[in-house]
Write a protein that holds these residues in place. Structure first.
Motif, PDB file in Angstrom:
ATOM      1  N   HIS A  59     -39.631  16.435  -0.796  1.00  0.00           N
ATOM      2  CA  HIS A  59     -40.220  16.906   0.459  1.00  0.00           C
ATOM      3  C   HIS A  59     -41.621  17.463   0.226  1.00  0.00           C
ATOM      4  CE1 HIS A  59     -36.620  16.003   2.515  1.00  0.00           C
ATOM      5  NE2 HIS A  59     -35.942  17.112   2.249  1.00  0.00           N
ATOM      6  N   GLN A  60     -41.770  18.225  -0.840  1.00  0.00           N
ATOM      7  CA  GLN A  60     -43.084  18.772  -1.157  1.00  0.00           C
ATOM      8  C   GLN A  60     -44.077  17.656  -1.447  1.00  0.00           C
ATOM      9  OE1 GLN A  60     -42.431  21.436  -4.408  1.00  0.00           O
ATOM     10  NE2 GLN A  60     -41.611  23.077  -3.142  1.00  0.00           N
ATOM     11  N   MET A  61     -43.610  16.688  -2.218  1.00  0.00           N
ATOM     12  CA  MET A  61     -44.495  15.583  -2.566  1.00  0.00           C
ATOM     13  C   MET A  61     -44.847  14.764  -1.325  1.00  0.00           C
ATOM     14  SD  MET A  61     -45.360  15.888  -5.624  1.00  0.00           S
ATOM     15  CE  MET A  61     -46.221  14.333  -5.702  1.00  0.00           C
ATOM     16  N   GLU A  62     -43.869  14.573  -0.435  1.00  0.00           N
ATOM     17  CA  GLU A  62     -44.153  13.837   0.796  1.00  0.00           C
ATOM     18  C   GLU A  62     -45.164  14.585   1.656  1.00  0.00           C
ATOM     19  OE1 GLU A  62     -39.800  11.620   1.158  1.00  0.00           O
ATOM     20  OE2 GLU A  62     -40.322  13.195   2.588  1.00  0.00           O
ATOM     21  N   ALA A  63     -44.999  15.922   1.735  1.00  0.00           N
ATOM     22  CA  ALA A  63     -45.952  16.715   2.509  1.00  0.00           C
ATOM     23  C   ALA A  63     -47.342  16.662   1.873  1.00  0.00           C
ATOM     24  CB  ALA A  63     -45.470  18.164   2.612  1.00  0.00           C
ATOM     25  N   THR A  64     -47.386  16.805   0.557  1.00  0.00           N
ATOM     26  CA  THR A  64     -48.664  16.729  -0.155  1.00  0.00           C
ATOM     27  C   THR A  64     -49.269  15.347  -0.003  1.00  0.00           C
ATOM     28  OG1 THR A  64     -47.899  18.351  -1.765  1.00  0.00           O
ATOM     29  CG2 THR A  64     -49.752  16.986  -2.415  1.00  0.00           C
ATOM     30  N   HIS A  65     -48.421  14.351  -0.176  1.00  0.00           N
ATOM     31  CA  HIS A  65     -48.879  12.966  -0.058  1.00  0.00           C
ATOM     32  C   HIS A  65     -49.437  12.702   1.346  1.00  0.00           C
ATOM     33  CE1 HIS A  65     -48.982   8.794  -1.322  1.00  0.00           C
ATOM     34  NE2 HIS A  65     -48.324   8.430  -0.237  1.00  0.00           N
ATOM     35  N   LYS A  66     -48.726  13.179   2.344  1.00  0.00           N
ATOM     36  CA  LYS A  66     -49.157  12.966   3.727  1.00  0.00           C
ATOM     37  C   LYS A  66     -50.492  13.655   3.983  1.00  0.00           C
ATOM     38  CE  LYS A  66     -47.687  13.635   8.513  1.00  0.00           C
ATOM     39  NZ  LYS A  66     -46.649  14.143   9.400  1.00  0.00           N
ATOM     40  N   ALA A  67     -50.626  14.898   3.507  1.00  0.00           N
ATOM     41  CA  ALA A  67     -51.873  15.633   3.701  1.00  0.00           C
ATOM     42  C   ALA A  67     -53.032  14.938   3.000  1.00  0.00           C
ATOM     43  CB  ALA A  67     -51.720  17.059   3.186  1.00  0.00           C
ATOM     44  N   GLU A  68     -52.790  14.456   1.792  1.00  0.00           N
ATOM     45  CA  GLU A  68     -53.852  13.790   1.048  1.00  0.00           C
ATOM     46  C   GLU A  68     -54.216  12.444   1.674  1.00  0.00           C
ATOM     47  OE1 GLU A  68     -53.029  15.916  -3.267  1.00  0.00           O
ATOM     48  OE2 GLU A  68     -52.695  13.771  -3.076  1.00  0.00           O
ATOM     49  N   ILE A  69     -53.225  11.743   2.211  1.00  0.00           N
ATOM     50  CA  ILE A  69     -53.521  10.467   2.873  1.00  0.00           C
ATOM     51  C   ILE A  69     -54.346  10.710   4.138  1.00  0.00           C
ATOM     52  CG2 ILE A  69     -52.458   8.592   4.201  1.00  0.00           C
ATOM     53  CD1 ILE A  69     -50.403   8.314   2.040  1.00  0.00           C
ATOM     54  N   GLU A  70     -54.014  11.768   4.895  1.00  0.00           N
ATOM     55  CA  GLU A  70     -54.805  12.080   6.089  1.00  0.00           C
ATOM     56  C   GLU A  70     -56.248  12.395   5.709  1.00  0.00           C
ATOM     57  OE1 GLU A  70     -51.083  13.882   8.721  1.00  0.00           O
ATOM     58  OE2 GLU A  70     -52.689  15.203   8.065  1.00  0.00           O
ATOM     59  N   GLN A  71     -56.395  13.144   4.638  1.00  0.00           N
ATOM     60  CA  GLN A  71     -57.740  13.464   4.140  1.00  0.00           C
ATOM     61  C   GLN A  71     -58.468  12.178   3.739  1.00  0.00           C
ATOM     62  OE1 GLN A  71     -58.935  16.771   3.442  1.00  0.00           O
ATOM     63  NE2 GLN A  71     -60.872  16.114   2.580  1.00  0.00           N
ATOM     64  N   ALA A  72     -57.733  11.321   3.028  1.00  0.00           N
ATOM     65  CA  ALA A  72     -58.345  10.067   2.584  1.00  0.00           C
ATOM     66  C   ALA A  72     -58.724   9.186   3.773  1.00  0.00           C
ATOM     67  CB  ALA A  72     -57.394   9.331   1.648  1.00  0.00           C
ATOM     68  N   GLN A  73     -57.904   9.213   4.837  1.00  0.00           N
ATOM     69  CA  GLN A  73     -58.220   8.402   6.018  1.00  0.00           C
ATOM     70  C   GLN A  73     -59.497   8.878   6.705  1.00  0.00           C
ATOM     71  OE1 GLN A  73     -54.576   8.648   8.249  1.00  0.00           O
ATOM     72  NE2 GLN A  73     -53.683   6.835   7.264  1.00  0.00           N
ATOM     73  N   ILE A  74     -59.688  10.212   6.731  1.00  0.00           N
ATOM     74  CA  ILE A  74     -60.928  10.755   7.319  1.00  0.00           C
ATOM     75  C   ILE A  74     -62.130  10.285   6.510  1.00  0.00           C
ATOM     76  CG2 ILE A  74     -62.221  12.892   7.725  1.00  0.00           C
ATOM     77  CD1 ILE A  74     -59.475  14.208   8.362  1.00  0.00           C
ATOM     78  N   GLN A  75     -61.973  10.357   5.189  1.00  0.00           N
ATOM     79  CA  GLN A  75     -63.079   9.937   4.322  1.00  0.00           C
ATOM     80  C   GLN A  75     -63.222   8.414   4.284  1.00  0.00           C
ATOM     81  OE1 GLN A  75     -62.171  11.668   0.532  1.00  0.00           O
ATOM     82  NE2 GLN A  75     -62.686  13.750   1.177  1.00  0.00           N
ATOM     83  N   SER A  76     -62.119   7.685   4.524  1.00  0.00           N
ATOM     84  CA  SER A  76     -62.159   6.222   4.424  1.00  0.00           C
ATOM     85  C   SER A  76     -63.037   5.578   5.486  1.00  0.00           C
ATOM     86  CB  SER A  76     -60.747   5.650   4.480  1.00  0.00           C
ATOM     87  OG  SER A  76     -60.232   5.749   5.790  1.00  0.00           O
ATOM     88  N   GLN A  77     -63.406   6.352   6.516  1.00  0.00           N
ATOM     89  CA  GLN A  77     -64.305   5.819   7.541  1.00  0.00           C
ATOM     90  C   GLN A  77     -65.626   5.393   6.907  1.00  0.00           C
ATOM     91  OE1 GLN A  77     -64.525   8.952  10.429  1.00  0.00           O
ATOM     92  NE2 GLN A  77     -62.411   8.680  11.093  1.00  0.00           N
ATOM     93  N   THR A  78     -65.977   6.053   5.804  1.00  0.00           N
ATOM     94  CA  THR A  78     -67.231   5.723   5.146  1.00  0.00           C
ATOM     95  C   THR A  78     -67.009   5.070   3.783  1.00  0.00           C
ATOM     96  OG1 THR A  78     -67.337   7.933   4.190  1.00  0.00           O
ATOM     97  CG2 THR A  78     -68.485   7.599   6.294  1.00  0.00           C
ATOM     98  N   LEU A  79     -65.754   4.978   3.350  1.00  0.00           N
ATOM     99  CA  LEU A  79     -65.460   4.419   2.028  1.00  0.00           C
ATOM    100  C   LEU A  79     -64.984   2.982   2.142  1.00  0.00           C
ATOM    101  CD1 LEU A  79     -63.563   7.395   0.340  1.00  0.00           C
ATOM    102  CD2 LEU A  79     -65.932   6.718   0.019  1.00  0.00           C
ATOM    103  N   HIS A  80     -65.108   2.294   1.070  1.00  0.00           N
ATOM    104  CA  HIS A  80     -64.667   0.904   0.992  1.00  0.00           C
ATOM    105  C   HIS A  80     -63.152   0.859   0.782  1.00  0.00           C
ATOM    106  CE1 HIS A  80     -64.371  -3.164  -0.720  1.00  0.00           C
ATOM    107  NE2 HIS A  80     -65.449  -3.413   0.001  1.00  0.00           N
ATOM    108  N   ASN A  81     -62.479  -0.233   1.172  1.00  0.00           N
ATOM    109  CA  ASN A  81     -61.022  -0.372   1.054  1.00  0.00           C
ATOM    110  C   ASN A  81     -60.536  -0.225  -0.386  1.00  0.00           C
ATOM    111  OD1 ASN A  81     -60.638  -0.725   3.767  1.00  0.00           O
ATOM    112  ND2 ASN A  81     -60.693  -2.967   3.683  1.00  0.00           N
ATOM    113  N   LEU A  82     -61.308  -0.627  -1.349  1.00  0.00           N
ATOM    114  CA  LEU A  82     -60.898  -0.503  -2.743  1.00  0.00           C
ATOM    115  C   LEU A  82     -60.793   0.953  -3.179  1.00  0.00           C
ATOM    116  CD1 LEU A  82     -62.902  -3.395  -4.432  1.00  0.00           C
ATOM    117  CD2 LEU A  82     -60.451  -3.304  -3.929  1.00  0.00           C
TER     118      LEU A  82
END
Length: 135
Positions: A40-63
């Motif tokens: 559960h902790q890892m899923e919560a951490t994973h989810k938070a980090e993915i949301e962060q990555a999605q915000i940054q991915s607007q300017t980042l390449h898919n790779l």
């Protein structure tokens, strides 16, 4: 007396096996709870980090986004492996301690039984000598 001694030994062995099984079950349950909690902790951490990555991915390449996901999966896997290793070590330590405790208890009980046996033997000898003197 020997049958009583054998019965007591058998009861000790049965009790030892029951206690070991209870300990295994408790340790397995605790391990599963810890793994679930970590998941559960890892899923919560994973989810938070993915949301962060999605915000940054607007300017980042898919790779770059794929590299972040791989990194998270590796972290997740290594943390699970570490947790499992720690739980295994704790379980082994607890089992060794329990085994030592039960062996000590068994040795004490055997010593008590031997002492009782010796006392009974002395009483029988005294009775025999007394009867012999009386005759």
């Amino acid at each position: 007396h020997e049958r009583e001694h054998d019965r007591e030994i058998s009861e000790l062995i049965t009790k030892h096996e029951e206690e070991m099984e209870e300990l295994r079950a408790a340790l397995n349950k605790e391990q599963q709870q810890l793994l679930d909690e970590l998941q559960h902790q890892m899923e919560a951490t994973h989810k938070a980090e993915i949301e962060q990555a999605q915000i940054q991915s607007q300017t980042l390449h898919n790779l770059e986004l794929e590299a972040v996901r791989l990194s998270l999966n590796n972290m997740h896997t290594s943390q699970l492996e570490l947790t499992q290793s720690n739980l295994r070590k704790e379980k082994e330590t607890a089992l060794v301690e329990l085994r030592e405790m039960l062996n000590d208890k068994r040795a004490q009980e055997i010593a008590i039984l031997q002492s009782r046996h010796q006392l009974e033997l002395e009483k029988i000898r005294e009775k025999y000598l007394k009867e012999k003197d009386d005759l």
